[in-house]
Every structure is written in structure tokens, then in C-alpha cells.
Design a protein around this motif. Structure first.
Motif, PDB file in Angstrom:
ATOM      1  N   LYS A   1      34.134  36.047  28.360  1.00  0.00           N
ATOM      2  CA  LYS A   1      34.122  36.150  29.819  1.00  0.00           C
ATOM      3  C   LYS A   1      35.541  36.104  30.373  1.00  0.00           C
ATOM      4  O   LYS A   1      35.903  36.897  31.249  1.00  0.00           O
ATOM      5  N   HIS A   2      36.361  35.187  29.858  1.00  0.00           N
ATOM      6  CA  HIS A   2      37.761  35.115  30.290  1.00  0.00           C
ATOM      7  C   HIS A   2      38.498  36.398  29.925  1.00  0.00           C
ATOM      8  O   HIS A   2      39.310  36.903  30.711  1.00  0.00           O
TER       9      HIS A   2
ATOM     10  N   ILE B   1      37.585  39.165  32.371  1.00  0.00           N
ATOM     11  CA  ILE B   1      38.246  38.932  33.659  1.00  0.00           C
ATOM     12  C   ILE B   1      39.736  39.259  33.579  1.00  0.00           C
ATOM     13  O   ILE B   1      40.273  39.973  34.428  1.00  0.00           O
ATOM     14  N   ASP B   2      40.401  38.768  32.531  1.00  0.00           N
ATOM     15  CA  ASP B   2      41.851  38.974  32.399  1.00  0.00           C
ATOM     16  C   ASP B   2      42.201  40.420  32.062  1.00  0.00           C
ATOM     17  O   ASP B   2      43.094  41.005  32.682  1.00  0.00           O
TER      18      ASP B   2
ATOM     19  N   GLU C   1      40.119  39.308  39.074  1.00  0.00           N
ATOM     20  CA  GLU C   1      40.510  37.978  39.543  1.00  0.00           C
ATOM     21  C   GLU C   1      39.536  37.349  40.518  1.00  0.00           C
ATOM     22  O   GLU C   1      39.540  36.133  40.702  1.00  0.00           O
ATOM     23  N   ASP C   2      38.702  38.162  41.160  1.00  0.00           N
ATOM     24  CA  ASP C   2      37.753  37.617  42.127  1.00  0.00           C
ATOM     25  C   ASP C   2      36.508  37.047  41.454  1.00  0.00           C
ATOM     26  O   ASP C   2      35.642  36.496  42.124  1.00  0.00           O
ATOM     27  N   LEU C   3      36.421  37.148  40.121  1.00  0.00           N
ATOM     28  CA  LEU C   3      35.285  36.601  39.378  1.00  0.00           C
ATOM     29  C   LEU C   3      35.702  35.375  38.574  1.00  0.00           C
ATOM     30  O   LEU C   3      36.859  35.237  38.198  1.00  0.00           O
ATOM     31  N   THR C   4      34.730  34.515  38.311  1.00  0.00           N
ATOM     32  CA  THR C   4      34.925  33.388  37.406  1.00  0.00           C
ATOM     33  C   THR C   4      33.942  33.577  36.245  1.00  0.00           C
ATOM     34  O   THR C   4      32.971  34.338  36.377  1.00  0.00           O
ATOM     35  N   PRO C   5      34.148  32.888  35.132  1.00  0.00           N
ATOM     36  CA  PRO C   5      33.184  32.999  34.030  1.00  0.00           C
ATOM     37  C   PRO C   5      31.749  32.689  34.465  1.00  0.00           C
ATOM     38  O   PRO C   5      30.802  33.295  33.956  1.00  0.00           O
ATOM     39  N   ASP C   6      31.591  31.778  35.406  1.00  0.00           N
ATOM     40  CA  ASP C   6      30.251  31.430  35.886  1.00  0.00           C
ATOM     41  C   ASP C   6      29.577  32.578  36.635  1.00  0.00           C
ATOM     42  O   ASP C   6      28.355  32.604  36.773  1.00  0.00           O
ATOM     43  N   ASP C   7      30.372  33.541  37.123  1.00  0.00           N
ATOM     44  CA  ASP C   7      29.825  34.687  37.844  1.00  0.00           C
ATOM     45  C   ASP C   7      29.225  35.735  36.908  1.00  0.00           C
ATOM     46  O   ASP C   7      28.534  36.649  37.361  1.00  0.00           O
TER      47      ASP C   7
END
Length: 87
Positions: free
Chosen positions: A9-10, A13-14, A19-25
Motif C-alpha cells: 500500500k505504501h 502511494i509513493d 499523496e492524498d491517500l493513506t494505506p487505510d484508504d
């Protein structure tokens, strides 16, 4: 959520600048393409390169089951677990 799923997930995103997402999203079983996270073929290439760099795994873009591996975080985690280079 497993450590590998969190790492993937990271990486998503990276590598893709989300950047507007987190792993929880990102749900582990959520489709990464189309109606799910909305990634496209360019994102798949970038993600494939990031996976190769991070985990030492080359994903053959022409293989018939490549789409299955990129279906979700769960399927990527299964593929990486099965093919990860032993460090």
C-alpha cells in the motif's frame, strides 16, 4: 493487515504519487484498476517497476496472468510472497 500488504500500500502511494491517500484508504481486496482505485496501464508499468526495485521481482507484462496479479493488494501480496527473492 499483514506487514507485506502495508508495504505494498505504501509502495502504491509513493510510486504513483497518491499523496492524498493513506494505506487505510486502500482495502486489501479493492480492485486497483477501473472502478476500484482507478489506476491505468501507465500506473501498472510504474507499479511493476517499483515492485521490481523493492522486492527484486520481475513481473512479465506479457504474461496472461499479469492482470490477475495486479487485481488487488491481496493478489500482489500473494504473488510477491510466492516469488520474492530470498535475501
Amino acid at each position: 493487515m499483514s506487514q507485506l500488504q502495508l508495504e505494498i500500500k505504501h509502495l502504491i502511494i509513493d510510486a504513483l504519487g497518491l499523496e492524498d491517500l493513506t494505506p487505510d484508504d486502500i482495502a486489501a481486496d479493492q480492485p486497483l484498476f477501473g472502478e476500484g482505485l482507478g489506476l491505468d496501464s501507465v500506473d501498472a508499468l510504474e507499479l511493476g517497476l517499483a515492485i521490481q526495485k523493492r522486492f527484486g521481482i520481475k513481473i512479465d507484462a506479457d504474461a496472461k496472468d499479469t492482470r490477475k496479479h495486479f487485481a488487488s493488494v491481496d493478489s500482489l501480496a500473494a504473488y510477491i510472497s510466492a516469488n520474492r527473492a530470498v535475501a
